[in-house]
Design a protein around this motif. Structure first.
Motif, PDB file in Angstrom:
ATOM      1  N   LEU A 114      12.120  -1.082  13.343  1.00 26.57           N
ATOM      2  CA  LEU A 114      11.420  -1.946  12.401  1.00 26.57           C
ATOM      3  C   LEU A 114      10.015  -1.409  12.175  1.00 26.57           C
ATOM      4  N   ASP A 115       9.611  -1.324  10.903  1.00 25.60           N
ATOM      5  CA  ASP A 115       8.262  -0.849  10.599  1.00 25.60           C
ATOM      6  C   ASP A 115       7.744  -1.552   9.350  1.00 25.60           C
ATOM      7  N   MET A 116       6.636  -1.046   8.796  1.00 21.84           N
ATOM      8  CA  MET A 116       6.015  -1.714   7.652  1.00 21.84           C
ATOM      9  C   MET A 116       5.973  -0.852   6.393  1.00 21.84           C
ATOM     10  N   GLU A 117       6.556   0.370   6.419  1.00 22.50           N
ATOM     11  CA  GLU A 117       6.393   1.261   5.265  1.00 22.50           C
ATOM     12  C   GLU A 117       7.613   2.065   4.854  1.00 22.50           C
ATOM     13  N   VAL A 118       8.542   2.356   5.734  1.00 22.41           N
ATOM     14  CA  VAL A 118       9.597   3.328   5.450  1.00 22.41           C
ATOM     15  C   VAL A 118      10.385   2.971   4.189  1.00 22.41           C
ATOM     16  N   PHE A 119      10.774   1.702   4.053  1.00 22.50           N
ATOM     17  CA  PHE A 119      11.530   1.310   2.858  1.00 22.50           C
ATOM     18  C   PHE A 119      10.738   1.613   1.586  1.00 22.50           C
ATOM     19  N   ALA A 120       9.441   1.328   1.604  1.00 29.10           N
ATOM     20  CA  ALA A 120       8.613   1.534   0.415  1.00 29.10           C
ATOM     21  C   ALA A 120       8.498   3.015   0.063  1.00 29.10           C
ATOM     22  N   ILE A 121       8.341   3.873   1.072  1.00 29.18           N
ATOM     23  CA  ILE A 121       8.241   5.319   0.820  1.00 29.18           C
ATOM     24  C   ILE A 121       9.550   5.834   0.236  1.00 29.18           C
ATOM     25  N   LYS A 122      10.671   5.449   0.845  1.00 29.26           N
ATOM     26  CA  LYS A 122      11.968   5.930   0.379  1.00 29.26           C
ATOM     27  C   LYS A 122      12.293   5.392  -1.016  1.00 29.26           C
ATOM     28  N   ARG A 123      11.925   4.130  -1.261  1.00 26.50           N
ATOM     29  CA  ARG A 123      12.193   3.534  -2.567  1.00 26.50           C
ATOM     30  C   ARG A 123      11.335   4.179  -3.659  1.00 26.50           C
ATOM     31  N   SER A 124      10.082   4.508  -3.328  1.00 28.62           N
ATOM     32  CA  SER A 124       9.197   5.179  -4.288  1.00 28.62           C
ATOM     33  C   SER A 124       9.765   6.541  -4.672  1.00 28.62           C
ATOM     34  N   TYR A 136      11.359  12.390 -10.515  1.00 24.84           N
ATOM     35  CA  TYR A 136      11.650  13.664  -9.832  1.00 24.84           C
ATOM     36  C   TYR A 136      12.645  13.466  -8.700  1.00 24.84           C
ATOM     37  N   ASN A 137      12.767  12.225  -8.203  1.00 30.92           N
ATOM     38  CA  ASN A 137      13.727  11.854  -7.169  1.00 30.92           C
ATOM     39  C   ASN A 137      13.798  12.869  -6.020  1.00 30.92           C
ATOM     40  N   PRO A 138      12.674  13.150  -5.345  1.00 29.75           N
ATOM     41  CA  PRO A 138      12.710  14.123  -4.255  1.00 29.75           C
ATOM     42  C   PRO A 138      13.422  13.557  -3.033  1.00 29.75           C
ATOM     43  N   PRO A 139      14.084  14.391  -2.239  1.00 27.52           N
ATOM     44  CA  PRO A 139      14.633  13.932  -0.963  1.00 27.52           C
ATOM     45  C   PRO A 139      13.519  13.359  -0.090  1.00 27.52           C
ATOM     46  N   ASN A 170       0.826  -1.207   0.000  1.00 23.44           N
ATOM     47  CA  ASN A 170       0.000   0.000   0.000  1.00 23.44           C
ATOM     48  C   ASN A 170       0.861   1.259   0.000  1.00 23.44           C
ATOM     49  N   ALA A 171       1.924   1.243   0.799  1.00 23.54           N
ATOM     50  CA  ALA A 171       2.795   2.416   0.874  1.00 23.54           C
ATOM     51  C   ALA A 171       3.453   2.700  -0.475  1.00 23.54           C
ATOM     52  N   ALA A 172       3.968   1.659  -1.132  1.00 21.68           N
ATOM     53  CA  ALA A 172       4.638   1.846  -2.417  1.00 21.68           C
ATOM     54  C   ALA A 172       3.663   2.328  -3.486  1.00 21.68           C
ATOM     55  N   ALA A 173       2.469   1.719  -3.521  1.00 20.30           N
ATOM     56  CA  ALA A 173       1.499   2.077  -4.563  1.00 20.30           C
ATOM     57  C   ALA A 173       1.008   3.512  -4.402  1.00 20.30           C
ATOM     58  N   VAL A 174       0.628   3.881  -3.179  1.00 22.81           N
ATOM     59  CA  VAL A 174       0.078   5.225  -2.955  1.00 22.81           C
ATOM     60  C   VAL A 174       1.172   6.281  -3.080  1.00 22.81           C
ATOM     61  N   ALA A 175       2.345   6.014  -2.532  1.00 19.77           N
ATOM     62  CA  ALA A 175       3.438   6.991  -2.617  1.00 19.77           C
ATOM     63  C   ALA A 175       3.836   7.237  -4.067  1.00 19.77           C
ATOM     64  N   SER A 176       3.960   6.185  -4.857  1.00 21.28           N
ATOM     65  CA  SER A 176       4.328   6.342  -6.268  1.00 21.28           C
ATOM     66  C   SER A 176       3.288   7.158  -7.021  1.00 21.28           C
ATOM     67  N   LEU A 177       2.008   6.854  -6.762  1.00 13.81           N
ATOM     68  CA  LEU A 177       0.922   7.588  -7.399  1.00 13.81           C
ATOM     69  C   LEU A 177       0.963   9.066  -7.037  1.00 13.81           C
ATOM     70  N   CYS A 178       1.133   9.356  -5.747  1.00 16.90           N
ATOM     71  CA  CYS A 178       1.101  10.750  -5.282  1.00 16.90           C
ATOM     72  C   CYS A 178       2.317  11.544  -5.736  1.00 16.90           C
ATOM     73  N   ILE A 179       3.485  10.912  -5.734  1.00 15.50           N
ATOM     74  CA  ILE A 179       4.695  11.605  -6.184  1.00 15.50           C
ATOM     75  C   ILE A 179       4.578  11.951  -7.665  1.00 15.50           C
ATOM     76  N   GLU A 180       4.051  11.017  -8.439  1.00 17.35           N
ATOM     77  CA  GLU A 180       3.863  11.263  -9.869  1.00 17.35           C
ATOM     78  C   GLU A 180       2.822  12.352 -10.102  1.00 17.35           C
ATOM     79  N   ARG A 181       1.753  12.350  -9.316  1.00 13.56           N
ATOM     80  CA  ARG A 181       0.647  13.284  -9.531  1.00 13.56           C
ATOM     81  C   ARG A 181       0.971  14.688  -9.036  1.00 13.56           C
ATOM     82  N   PHE A 182       1.582  14.800  -7.856  1.00 12.51           N
ATOM     83  CA  PHE A 182       1.754  16.110  -7.224  1.00 12.51           C
ATOM     84  C   PHE A 182       3.158  16.688  -7.349  1.00 12.51           C
ATOM     85  N   LYS A 183       4.106  15.882  -7.796  1.00  9.36           N
ATOM     86  CA  LYS A 183       5.474  16.326  -8.085  1.00  9.36           C
ATOM     87  C   LYS A 183       6.098  17.127  -6.937  1.00  9.36           C
ATOM     88  N   PRO A 184       6.102  16.604  -5.724  1.00  9.13           N
ATOM     89  CA  PRO A 184       6.667  17.343  -4.589  1.00  9.13           C
ATOM     90  C   PRO A 184       8.190  17.425  -4.670  1.00  9.13           C
TER      91      PRO A 184
END
Length: 379
Positions: free
Chosen positions: A318-328, A334-337, A188-202
């Motif tokens: 240890l968590d369930m999302e950080v790697f996915a957010i950073k990888r997205s 745009y490769n935002p920090p 979920n984290a990877a899918a939503v983060a990728s979608l939002c980064i592409e859409r909103f270009k932060p």
């Protein structure tokens, strides 16, 4: 989303403003210009949609003149080429004279007396703006409990954009949104983060919330800011063992130096706890830069925690999302920090409870707010 309503008629303006509010536009996002003088003063604002009255007085209590073309030309010459334009006029008899010039610049003409018509046109423009909206920063939270502190700490408003649950906020002069994931977990984290980064270009991506920690490497209630994250599930499972393949994502050096500078304050923990009312950890612990590992399962077993921490001798959280957010963020064109900060609320064993979840969510959110402001200093 910033809207300028250029309208001298209070009744007409109120009706348009009320319709904008029903479509999720807050009063703070609407600038009203009732004269040409007002328009000139506010024009420098960052406007996404201009709603134009074709007849407007030059001064307060002045006579309204056919100033629509002057307004339109001024917007075009100001370089605000990405703004959408809608002229809602009570004088449709003037449309034949105005149509060519207005539509040549992408400005739609609408008859105010045809209420269904101008509302429908306005709705389409707002949908287009939502799709094209650019945000300075995005913050992701996996749980509603993790997002709640932002509502307390920063004024904003909720809006649903294409199925994405957003809470829009401003930090300094930068605008962004705190996105609530539909569910926890890497997918979920990877899918939503990728979608939002592409859409909103932060230009900056963040995550806050709560996590588990490894005993001896983390303390209950301690905030960790990720300098590196990896996924502990990737690799190959043979008949007798699991061969781990350590895919990792690091935080870039410039962002990391900014975060380290922010943490150098002796009062950082006091500042992060300021305003919190609730259960706190039994002992305070200073925030640290650390290493995260992420996977899809909630872990409440000490043996499993021991196996995971053997994969990296310095892993802290240890968590369930950080790697996915950073990888997205890393894979985005745009490769935002990316800044991820989470608070340890359990040590991954059977002694899990919710005692300091609110505390962990609060100080991690407060840190991200401060980190975003610090990141954009002098930018």
């Amino acid at each position: 989303m910033k809207v300028m309503l250029i309208e001298d008629d209070n009744i007409k303006a109120k009706k348009i403003e009320n319709h904008l509010k029903t479509r999720g536009i807050s009063p703070q996002e609407i600038t009203r210009a009732s004269t040409m003088t007002d328009f000139a003063a506010y024009q420098k604002n960052d406007i996404d949609l201009f709603i134009i009255d074709c007849k407007l007085p030059s001064l307060d209590k002045g006579t309204a003149y056919q100033n629509g073309q002057a307004i339109l030309e001024s917007i075009i010459k100001s370089g605000n080429n990405n703004a959408l334009l809608l002229a809602i006029s009570s004088y449709p008899d003037d449309f034949p004279e105005l149509r060519n010039k207005f539509e040549a610049h992408g400005c739609i003409l609408a008859d105010y007396s045809n209420e269904d018509g101008w509302k429908s046109t306005l709705n389409h423009l707002l949908i287009q703006l939502n799709k094209n909206l650019k945000l300075d920063f995005l913050v992701f939270c996996a749980l509603n409990e993790e997002r709640k502190p932002y509502i307390v700490l920063t004024p904003g408003h909720s809006v649903l954009r294409g199925g994405v649950d957003c809470y829009d906020i401003n930090i300094g002069k930068k605008k962004g949104s705190v996105v609530l994931l539909p569910q926890m977990g890497l997918v979920n984290a990877a899918a939503v983060a990728s979608l939002c980064i592409e859409r909103f270009k932060p230009s900056l991506v963040c995550m806050s919330g709560i996590c588990g920690g490894f005993e001896g490497r983390a303390n209950m209630g301690q905030l960790f800011i990720s300098k590196m994250a990896y996924e502990y599930q990737s690799g190959k499972r043979t008949s007798d063992k699991f061969l781990h393949e350590q895919y990792q994502v690091t935080t870039d050096n410039i962002t990391l130096m900014k975060l380290q500078s922010l943490l150098q304050s002796d009062d950082i923990l006091t500042d992060l706890e300021d305003g919190f009312r609730g259960t706190r950890p039994s002992e305070p612990h200073q925030p640290e830069i650390g290493i995260f590992t992420s996977g899809s399962a909630v872990i409440a077993n000490q043996q499993v925690m021991d196996e995971i921490q053997e994969l990296h001798r310095k892993v802290n959280a240890l968590d369930m999302e950080v790697f996915a957010i950073k990888r997205s963020a890393e894979l985005s064109p745009y490769n935002p920090p990316c800044i991820c900060a989470k608070t340890v609320v359990d040590l991954g064993n059977a002694e899990k409870n919710d005692n300091i979840h609110s505390y962990g969510s609060y100080i991690s959110a407060n840190f991200i707010i401060k980190a975003v402001a610090f990141f954009y200093q002098n930018v």
